[in-house]
Design an enzyme around this catalytic site. Structure first.
Site, PDB file in Angstrom:
ATOM      1  N   GLY A 152       3.757   3.685   0.078  1.00 14.98           N
ATOM      2  CA  GLY A 152       4.695   3.896   1.124  1.00 14.98           C
ATOM      3  C   GLY A 152       5.453   2.760   1.215  1.00 14.98           C
ATOM      4  N   GLU A 153       4.498   2.190   0.940  1.00 15.92           N
ATOM      5  CA  GLU A 153       5.732   0.675   1.198  1.00 15.92           C
ATOM      6  C   GLU A 153       6.652   0.442  -0.826  1.00 15.92           C
ATOM      7  OE1 GLU A 153       3.121  -2.216   2.143  1.00 15.92           O
ATOM      8  OE2 GLU A 153       3.008  -1.361   4.083  1.00 15.92           O
ATOM      9  N   GLY A 154       6.054   0.956  -1.456  1.00 18.90           N
ATOM     10  CA  GLY A 154       6.646   0.757  -2.733  1.00 18.90           C
ATOM     11  C   GLY A 154       8.376   1.183  -2.514  1.00 18.90           C
TER      12      GLY A 154
ATOM     13  N   ARG B 169       0.914  -0.957  -0.111  1.00 17.94           N
ATOM     14  CA  ARG B 169      -0.255   0.576  -0.337  1.00 17.94           C
ATOM     15  C   ARG B 169       0.336   1.515   0.455  1.00 17.94           C
ATOM     16  NH1 ARG B 169      -2.130  -1.523   5.128  1.00 17.94           N
ATOM     17  NH2 ARG B 169      -4.588  -2.053   4.275  1.00 17.94           N
TER      18      ARG B 169
END
Length: 216
Positions: free
Chosen positions: A214-216, A212
């Protein structure tokens, strides 16, 4: 740069005045939408302008022989907007559309759901896709929707990323269901409603990485 992908950042309504930058397109409708707990997020004029500017972003690419456009976004509280749009279009209850966004804890999630139910209850009439977008959407969702419609009309391939981008696509799909023939969904977000969105569209994402924002 590594993959020779032409990246453009479009400011559709950030509450800040940016200095000019070659990769930044200024398409600010207003410095943020209105509070949809009190009134529709956009006026009809703002929605029309957002859709038109979204289309123009695609038309500006035609001279570059572009045949594929990827859609992504960053926004403030737009998982809330996406959940409300999703619920209006699919008639799926909000409880199954609302997720944790950038990481709400259990208490914050309950407050989020309660707030969105209040917003939804304010407009008791059934909203069609465009009215749901006008009442609950952000300018970035509306401009993506317009851009998606124009990209399809130019017979481009659309690559749709994540929960909010799929909400924009759902509005476009409601207007022109055949758009899905030109569309790839790059991944299934970990946001609660995204899997149900894709099921509604009968679409299979290329990747499921439980990511989701911010985690990319």
């Amino acid at each position: 740069q590594q993959n020779s992908i032409n990246l453009k950042i479009i400011d559709s309504g950030v509450n800040y005045d940016f200095d000019p930058h070659p990769s930044l397109i200024s398409a600010k409708i207003s410095k943020g939408t209105r509070n949809y707990l009190e009134e529709p997020a956009m006026t009809q004029q703002q929605l029309d302008q957002s859709l038109a500017w979204g289309r123009q972003h695609i038309l500006n690419l035609l001279h570059d022989d572009v045949n594929t456009v990827g859609f992504g976004e960053m926004g403030i509280s737009n998982t809330s907007s996406a959940a409300l749009i999703m619920s209006a279009i699919t008639q799926i209850p909000l409880e199954k559309c609302v997720g944790r966004g950038t990481g709400a804890n259990d208490e914050q999630l309950l407050i989020k759901l309660k707030t969105l139910k209040e917003a939804q209850a304010k407009y008791t009439l059934d909203l069609d896709a465009l009215e749901a977008l006008r009442h609950f959407g952000g300018f970035e969702i509306a401009q993506m929707c317009g851009a998606m419609l124009e990209a399809f009309e130019q017979n481009m391939i659309l690559v749709v990323d994540g929960f909010i981008s799929t909400a924009a696509f759902m509005v476009a799909y409601s207007l022109h269901p055949e758009i899905i023939k030109n569309t790839l969904f790059s991944h299934q977000s970990n946001e609660a409603g995204h899997a149900k969105m894709l099921q509604y569209l009968n679409a299979k994402p290329l990747l499921t990485l439980d990511l989701r924002l911010g985690e990319g």
